[in-house]
Motif scaffolding. Structure first.
Motif, short mmCIF file in Angstrom:
data_model
loop_
_atom_site.label_atom_id
_atom_site.label_comp_id
_atom_site.label_asym_id
_atom_site.label_seq_id
_atom_site.Cartn_x
_atom_site.Cartn_y
_atom_site.Cartn_z
N THR A 40 0.82 -1.37 -0.02
CA THR A 40 -0.07 -0.01 0.09
C THR A 40 0.95 1.27 -0.17
OG1 THR A 40 -0.26 -0.02 2.43
CG2 THR A 40 -1.95 -1.09 1.13
N ALA A 41 0.55 2.39 -0.42
CA ALA A 41 1.19 3.61 -0.55
C ALA A 41 0.53 4.54 0.11
CB ALA A 41 1.37 4.03 -1.78
N LEU A 42 1.02 5.48 0.83
CA LEU A 42 0.38 6.56 1.61
C LEU A 42 0.53 7.89 0.84
CD1 LEU A 42 2.22 6.02 5.06
CD2 LEU A 42 -0.08 5.13 4.49
N ILE A 43 -0.51 8.44 0.53
CA ILE A 43 -0.64 9.84 0.01
C ILE A 43 -1.03 11.02 0.75
CG2 ILE A 43 -1.50 10.89 -2.06
CD1 ILE A 43 -1.80 8.03 -3.38
N HIS A 44 -0.17 11.85 0.79
CA HIS A 44 -0.21 13.18 1.70
C HIS A 44 -0.40 14.29 0.52
CE1 HIS A 44 1.30 11.01 5.20
NE2 HIS A 44 2.09 10.28 4.51
N LYS A 45 -1.60 14.86 0.80
CA LYS A 45 -1.77 15.95 -0.11
C LYS A 45 -1.76 17.45 0.63
CE LYS A 45 -5.59 14.09 -0.46
NZ LYS A 45 -5.40 12.70 0.10
N ARG A 46 -1.34 18.52 -0.06
CA ARG A 46 -1.30 19.95 0.70
C ARG A 46 -1.74 20.91 -0.47
NH1 ARG A 46 1.64 19.59 5.53
NH2 ARG A 46 1.83 22.08 5.56
N LEU A 47 -2.32 21.89 0.21
CA LEU A 47 -2.81 23.09 -0.83
C LEU A 47 -1.69 24.13 -0.57
CD1 LEU A 47 -4.75 24.09 -3.00
CD2 LEU A 47 -6.13 24.87 -1.06
N PHE A 48 -1.16 24.57 -1.58
CA PHE A 48 -0.30 25.93 -1.63
C PHE A 48 -0.80 27.04 -2.03
CE2 PHE A 48 4.08 27.14 -1.37
CZ PHE A 48 4.23 28.37 -2.17
N VAL A 49 -0.96 28.17 -1.29
CA VAL A 49 -1.77 29.21 -1.35
C VAL A 49 -0.92 30.42 -1.01
CG1 VAL A 49 -3.78 30.71 -1.04
CG2 VAL A 49 -4.02 28.17 -0.86
N VAL A 50 -0.55 31.29 -1.94
CA VAL A 50 0.37 32.52 -1.94
C VAL A 50 -0.68 33.52 -1.45
CG1 VAL A 50 1.80 34.22 -2.72
CG2 VAL A 50 1.88 31.62 -3.44
N PRO A 51 -0.53 34.21 -0.29
CA PRO A 51 -1.37 35.26 -0.04
C PRO A 51 -1.23 36.61 -0.81
CG PRO A 51 0.32 35.07 1.60
CD PRO A 51 0.50 33.81 0.68
N SER A 52 -2.40 37.27 -1.10
CA SER A 52 -2.07 38.41 -1.70
C SER A 52 -3.12 39.50 -1.30
CB SER A 52 -2.93 38.16 -3.14
OG SER A 52 -4.12 37.58 -3.00
N SER A 53 -2.79 40.78 -1.77
CA SER A 53 -3.64 41.94 -1.15
C SER A 53 -4.76 42.24 -2.29
CB SER A 53 -2.83 43.33 -1.43
OG SER A 53 -2.43 43.51 -3.01
N SER A 54 -5.79 43.00 -1.82
CA SER A 54 -6.96 43.14 -2.50
C SER A 54 -6.52 43.67 -3.83
CB SER A 54 -7.66 43.99 -1.87
OG SER A 54 -7.16 45.26 -1.57
N LYS A 55 -5.58 44.35 -4.21
CA LYS A 55 -5.15 44.80 -5.37
C LYS A 55 -5.01 43.62 -6.28
CE LYS A 55 -5.12 48.72 -7.88
NZ LYS A 55 -6.52 49.08 -8.38
N GLN A 56 -3.98 42.67 -5.72
CA GLN A 56 -3.34 41.68 -6.38
C GLN A 56 -4.76 40.86 -6.91
OE1 GLN A 56 -0.66 40.79 -3.41
NE2 GLN A 56 1.23 41.54 -4.37
N LYS A 57 -5.50 40.51 -5.99
CA LYS A 57 -6.62 39.45 -6.28
C LYS A 57 -7.23 40.07 -7.48
CE LYS A 57 -7.30 37.90 -1.68
NZ LYS A 57 -8.40 37.64 -0.61
#
Length: 140
Positions: A40-57
């Motif tokens: 069996t394999a163990l799969i770990h998942k992560r979400l990478f979110v770079v924060p942004s300012s309201s202007k960058q959004k």
């Protein structure tokens, strides 16, 4: 935002992939495989979110980590296609597979450099574990 997946097989093999699938994986028991061999394999998942300012959004895709590579114990795969079956079948993406296992160079291999990038992002403050109970609205 990008998904990152780390796969660790119980036999010690490792693979890391950026923008990889979130599917859980447990390979079928092969005929003739000793019953004491855990495959069996163990799969770990992560979400990478770079924060942004309201202007960058306001700028679409301005803060995206959109890597498309995979590192295993032996090779580095760098591609242009998203990690979805239709991209590999229906598009003209390209890829490079680099195997430097026999390299005698004192310089870091492509594989080791990509592994370092993956580990940096995986362990980043911008990376959050994903589970079946994660509320993505709170993460993104």
């Amino acid at each position: 935002m990008s998904k990152q997946t780390k796969i660790q097989a119980r036999n010690g093999a490792n693979a890391s992939a950026a923008s990889a699938s979130q599917a859980e994986y447990s390979p079928p028991q092969a005929s003739g495989t000793p019953p004491d061999m855990d495959t069996t394999a163990l799969i770990h998942k992560r979400l990478f979110v770079v924060p942004s300012s309201s202007k960058q959004k306001e700028i679409p895709f301005a803060r995206v980590n959109h890597n498309k590579y995979m590192v295993t114990d032996k090779i580095a795969y760098i591609g242009t296609s998203n990690w979805s079956g239709d991209y590999f079948v229906s598009t003209a993406g390209s890829a490079l597979v680099v195997n430097q296992t026999a390299s005698q160079s004192v310089e870091p291999t492509v594989q080791s450099q990509l592994q370092a990038v993956f580990e940096r992002d995986w362990n980043s403050d911008y990376s959050t574990p994903l589970t079946q109970h994660s509320n993505l609205k709170n993460l993104c």
